[in-house]
Design a protein around this motif. Sequence first.
Motif, PDB file in Angstrom:
ATOM      1  N   THR A   1       0.851  -1.176   0.000  1.00  0.00           N
ATOM      2  CA  THR A   1       0.000   0.000   0.000  1.00  0.00           C
ATOM      3  C   THR A   1       0.889   1.228   0.000  1.00  0.00           C
ATOM      4  O   THR A   1       1.888   1.283   0.717  1.00  0.00           O
ATOM      5  N   ARG A   2       0.517   2.205  -0.798  1.00  0.00           N
ATOM      6  CA  ARG A   2       1.278   3.455  -0.893  1.00  0.00           C
ATOM      7  C   ARG A   2       0.358   4.600  -0.471  1.00  0.00           C
ATOM      8  O   ARG A   2      -0.758   4.745  -0.993  1.00  0.00           O
ATOM      9  N   ILE A   3       0.804   5.377   0.488  1.00  0.00           N
ATOM     10  CA  ILE A   3       0.073   6.546   0.950  1.00  0.00           C
ATOM     11  C   ILE A   3       0.972   7.753   0.736  1.00  0.00           C
ATOM     12  O   ILE A   3       2.127   7.756   1.163  1.00  0.00           O
ATOM     13  N   VAL A   4       0.437   8.762   0.038  1.00  0.00           N
ATOM     14  CA  VAL A   4       1.199   9.978  -0.226  1.00  0.00           C
ATOM     15  C   VAL A   4       0.404  11.165   0.309  1.00  0.00           C
ATOM     16  O   VAL A   4      -0.761  11.357  -0.061  1.00  0.00           O
ATOM     17  N   LYS A   5       1.038  11.930   1.198  1.00  0.00           N
ATOM     18  CA  LYS A   5       0.430  13.126   1.787  1.00  0.00           C
ATOM     19  C   LYS A   5       0.894  14.344   1.002  1.00  0.00           C
ATOM     20  O   LYS A   5       2.089  14.531   0.792  1.00  0.00           O
ATOM     21  N   MET A   6      -0.079  15.170   0.569  1.00  0.00           N
ATOM     22  CA  MET A   6       0.237  16.335  -0.255  1.00  0.00           C
ATOM     23  C   MET A   6      -0.521  17.552   0.271  1.00  0.00           C
ATOM     24  O   MET A   6      -1.705  17.457   0.575  1.00  0.00           O
TER      25      MET A   6
ATOM     26  N   LEU B   1      -5.230  19.733   2.296  1.00  0.00           N
ATOM     27  CA  LEU B   1      -4.433  18.544   2.562  1.00  0.00           C
ATOM     28  C   LEU B   1      -5.115  17.333   1.940  1.00  0.00           C
ATOM     29  O   LEU B   1      -6.289  17.056   2.198  1.00  0.00           O
ATOM     30  N   PHE B   2      -4.365  16.633   1.080  1.00  0.00           N
ATOM     31  CA  PHE B   2      -4.876  15.461   0.373  1.00  0.00           C
ATOM     32  C   PHE B   2      -3.937  14.274   0.578  1.00  0.00           C
ATOM     33  O   PHE B   2      -2.747  14.459   0.829  1.00  0.00           O
ATOM     34  N   PHE B   3      -4.480  13.081   0.421  1.00  0.00           N
ATOM     35  CA  PHE B   3      -3.708  11.843   0.487  1.00  0.00           C
ATOM     36  C   PHE B   3      -4.134  10.954  -0.677  1.00  0.00           C
ATOM     37  O   PHE B   3      -5.334  10.829  -0.942  1.00  0.00           O
ATOM     38  N   THR B   4      -3.185  10.340  -1.342  1.00  0.00           N
ATOM     39  CA  THR B   4      -3.541   9.261  -2.256  1.00  0.00           C
ATOM     40  C   THR B   4      -3.279   7.949  -1.526  1.00  0.00           C
ATOM     41  O   THR B   4      -2.318   7.821  -0.768  1.00  0.00           O
ATOM     42  N   HIS B   5      -4.153   7.006  -1.750  1.00  0.00           N
ATOM     43  CA  HIS B   5      -4.067   5.681  -1.145  1.00  0.00           C
ATOM     44  C   HIS B   5      -4.170   4.690  -2.304  1.00  0.00           C
ATOM     45  O   HIS B   5      -5.199   4.645  -2.991  1.00  0.00           O
ATOM     46  N   SER B   6      -3.094   3.975  -2.551  1.00  0.00           N
ATOM     47  CA  SER B   6      -3.110   3.015  -3.650  1.00  0.00           C
ATOM     48  C   SER B   6      -2.552   1.677  -3.188  1.00  0.00           C
ATOM     49  O   SER B   6      -1.774   1.603  -2.239  1.00  0.00           O
ATOM     50  N   LYS B   7      -2.995   0.636  -3.857  1.00  0.00           N
ATOM     51  CA  LYS B   7      -2.520  -0.728  -3.566  1.00  0.00           C
ATOM     52  C   LYS B   7      -1.909  -1.296  -4.842  1.00  0.00           C
ATOM     53  O   LYS B   7      -2.449  -1.106  -5.934  1.00  0.00           O
TER      54      LYS B   7
END
Length: 99
Positions: free
Chosen positions: A3-8, A50-56
């Motif tokens: 899982t990849r979480i990116v905070k932007m 504030l946004f986050f992407t959540h990918s698997k």
Amino acid sequence: MVTRIVKMSFSKEHASLFLEIFNEHREQIRATEGCTYLELWHTEEESSTLFFTHSKWENEAHLNNYRHSDIFKIVWPKTKALFNAPPQAWTVNSLITLP
């Protein structure tokens, strides 16, 4: 599976532009080989930028392939130019999954 979480974080004037970029390319990102899930999160505060992407991803190799792909080379520079703080990213693995 990883899982990849990116905070932007963006300034108010750039948040809507980021959403346009994400919406324009989300289907291409999701269709990338090895991507099994893609979601965009936003904090509850309506005025938040504030946004986050959540990918698997099937594995870290697929994630890295995406990070070197043509679509990433289009999306990331456009997005990176809009940040008002350095992004943060985590690649994590599930330890416990409840049914």
